[in-house]
Enzyme design. Structure first.
Site, mmCIF file in Angstrom:
data_model
loop_
_atom_site.group_PDB
_atom_site.id
_atom_site.type_symbol
_atom_site.label_atom_id
_atom_site.label_comp_id
_atom_site.label_asym_id
_atom_site.label_seq_id
_atom_site.Cartn_x
_atom_site.Cartn_y
_atom_site.Cartn_z
ATOM 1 N N CYS A 120 0.954 -1.244 0.356
ATOM 2 C CA CYS A 120 0.299 0.003 0.394
ATOM 3 C C CYS A 120 0.961 0.872 -0.111
ATOM 4 C CB CYS A 120 -1.058 -0.141 1.421
ATOM 5 S SG CYS A 120 -1.740 1.096 1.476
ATOM 6 N N CYS A 127 -2.597 14.918 2.453
ATOM 7 C CA CYS A 127 -3.615 14.839 1.391
ATOM 8 C C CYS A 127 -4.309 16.318 2.030
ATOM 9 C CB CYS A 127 -4.450 13.720 2.247
ATOM 10 S SG CYS A 127 -6.095 13.524 1.017
ATOM 11 N N CYS A 131 -10.838 14.286 4.935
ATOM 12 C CA CYS A 131 -12.247 13.502 5.147
ATOM 13 C C CYS A 131 -11.689 14.037 6.390
ATOM 14 C CB CYS A 131 -11.941 12.014 4.529
ATOM 15 S SG CYS A 131 -11.713 12.317 2.795
ATOM 16 N N CYS A 134 -9.932 10.396 8.652
ATOM 17 C CA CYS A 134 -8.618 9.786 8.152
ATOM 18 C C CYS A 134 -7.636 10.194 9.003
ATOM 19 C CB CYS A 134 -8.500 9.783 6.653
ATOM 20 S SG CYS A 134 -7.302 9.570 5.904
ATOM 21 N N CYS A 358 -5.691 1.485 6.447
ATOM 22 C CA CYS A 358 -6.041 2.704 6.406
ATOM 23 C C CYS A 358 -6.586 3.102 6.722
ATOM 24 C CB CYS A 358 -7.539 1.996 6.008
ATOM 25 S SG CYS A 358 -7.446 0.711 4.465
HETATM 26 N N1 SAH Z 1 -6.948 9.458 -1.438
HETATM 27 C C1 SAH Z 1 -7.596 7.728 -1.892
HETATM 28 C C2 SAH Z 1 -6.570 6.777 -1.315
HETATM 29 C C3 SAH Z 1 -6.545 6.620 0.233
HETATM 30 S S1 SAH Z 1 -7.015 5.005 0.498
HETATM 31 C C4 SAH Z 1 -8.974 7.616 -0.930
HETATM 32 O O1 SAH Z 1 -9.807 8.344 -0.131
HETATM 33 O O2 SAH Z 1 -9.246 6.759 -1.319
HETATM 34 C C5 SAH Z 1 -7.434 4.541 2.043
HETATM 35 C C6 SAH Z 1 -9.031 4.610 2.182
HETATM 36 O O3 SAH Z 1 -8.885 3.941 3.671
HETATM 37 C C7 SAH Z 1 -9.396 5.541 1.303
HETATM 38 O O4 SAH Z 1 -10.961 4.083 1.296
HETATM 39 C C8 SAH Z 1 -10.607 5.940 3.271
HETATM 40 O O5 SAH Z 1 -11.269 6.467 2.635
HETATM 41 C C9 SAH Z 1 -10.804 5.006 4.272
HETATM 42 N N2 SAH Z 1 -10.130 5.661 5.462
HETATM 43 C C10 SAH Z 1 -9.386 6.610 5.976
HETATM 44 N N3 SAH Z 1 -9.440 6.482 6.905
HETATM 45 C C11 SAH Z 1 -9.930 5.621 7.377
HETATM 46 C C12 SAH Z 1 -10.292 5.079 8.595
HETATM 47 N N4 SAH Z 1 -9.988 6.097 9.960
HETATM 48 N N5 SAH Z 1 -11.210 3.980 9.268
HETATM 49 C C13 SAH Z 1 -10.970 2.958 7.723
HETATM 50 N N6 SAH Z 1 -11.072 3.468 6.752
HETATM 51 C C14 SAH Z 1 -10.073 4.707 6.249
#
Ligand code: SAH
Length: 365
Positions: A120, A127, A131, A134, A358
């Protein structure tokens, strides 16, 4: 409440020096010729770096010692310095913190599964998509990564797997997911060039299979459309997290610009080109987006589409009051999607105890 501001244009910070992995084979040869060296040196370097996963010119014994310094400077500057690696899941998950030339920090996570080895990787330092659940989004955007900084995370991880650094036998890296730090489609040109380097057969590139590479996006609609036209055929994942605009506006702020319906239409267009399903990522956040009504709404949206839902139990992030949904609620959510014929998987929480899961990547040195 003020809206978090989205940042698409990265701050102007110096990108690193140019590297072999920024260039296609013709440009590599041109660079070598400009150094006054024979063009085939470029092919030798490419074979070492992409096929043998060797990054140190001093270990490239077929290069004349007197030329190594010049080649290193022009084509193999050290882009990533390992600050530390932490392992968990009985040594099958390994998170690495990298320092870049300007001191920026990024992370990548290498994971071994029974039938595959996945890395990954990050596409930006920080970023700009903000969100709220995150950790990376909370820190803001530092800068875009260069193409080679992106590819080098994969090359170093492939090397680590081949050297047997994950528990078990030496292994071949098979999958790459752009799910680390950053929004890949906000660093479009460099990410697309990186995808070509990952896919091109060695020695031009690393020779990974297209479908084993996944680009995950918050839903930058024009960039999804553009990606569809590149003929790269990598797998697309869309971070949806809510089926309705009202809630998605707050969870994925980019939704204020491109709505659920537009994001799914773009993903449908992408799937029509590749002939394969896309993934819809949905973090299960207790009492925020996990209600049975939302499961039904999501199922109605996705049943007619070529989509697969990947539920992600929410990983805890510093300063957030949100929790993962209880297992019972998660099971009901899955049941409702399946009842309407929508394929669902629940993602494992690899690396959550080392803040490597994630949404937990925050790169604090
Ligand atoms: N910016 C891109 C790539 C990051 S992917 C995107 O958002 O798709 C990381 C994934 O993990 C995304 O689906 C994101 O929404 C998710 N994610 C972010 N924070 C998280 C959290 N605290 N718990 C679980 N998933 C999370």
């Amino acid at each position: 409440m003020s809206r978090p501001s989205l940042v698409f244009a990265a701050p102007r910070r110096a990108l690193p020096p140019s590297h072999l992995a920024d260039l296609d084979p013709a440009a590599r040869r041109a660079t070598v010729r400009e150094l006054g060296l024979p063009a085939f040196r470029a092919d030798q370097l490419s074979r070492h770096w992409f096929a043998r996963l060797e990054a140190d010119p001093d270990r490239m014994s077929d290069l004349p010692a007197g030329e190594r310094g010049r080649l290193r400077e022009a084509l193999l500057p050290q882009l990533l310095t390992e600050v530390r690696s932490v392992e968990t899941d009985a040594g099958t998950t390994r998170k690495t913190l990298w320092r870049l030339h300007d001191g920026s920090l990024v992370e990548s996570v290498l994971m071994r599964y029974p039938a595959r080895v996945t890395v990954c990787i990050s596409s930006q330092a920080g970023c700009g998509m903000a969100c709220p659940f995150c950790a990376t989004g909370q820190g803001g955007l530092t800068r875009n990564l260069s193409t080679a900084e992106i590819v080098a995370q994969v090359q170093a991880s492939a090397r680590a797997a081949a050297d047997g650094l994950l528990t078990g036998a030496p292994a071949r890296l098979s999958n790459v997911v752009f799910m680390g730090m950053g929004e890949p489609l906000a660093n479009y040109a460099r990410v697309v060039a990186a995808l070509r380097r990952l896919i091109d057969p060695p020695p031009a590139g690393l020779g990974l299979s297209r479908r084993s590479i996944t680009v995950s996006t918050v839903g930058v609609v024009p960039a999804i459309d553009k990606l569809a036209a590149e003929d790269l055929d990598v797998t697309l994942a869309v971070s949806l997290h809510a089926p309705d605009d009202e809630l998605r506006d707050t969870l994925v702020p980019v939704n204020t610009r491109w709505k659920v319906r537009e994001v799914l239409a773009a993903a449908d267009g992408y799937a029509a080109r590749t002939g394969r399903r896309y993934s819809v990522e949905y973090a299960m956040i207790r009492e925020v987006n996990d209600q049975p009504e939302r499961a039904d709404l999501l199922a109605d949206l996705l049943a007619p589409r070529r989509a697969h839902v990947n539920l992600i139990p929410l990983n805890r992030t510093p300063g957030s009051a949100w929790d993962a949904s209880p297992k019972r609620v998660e099971r009901e959510f899955v049941r409702r999607l399946e009842a309407r014929g929508v394929p669902v998987t629940v993602r494992d929480t690899r690396g959550s105890d080392i803040n490597g899961a994630c949404g937990q990547l925050a790169a604090s040195g």
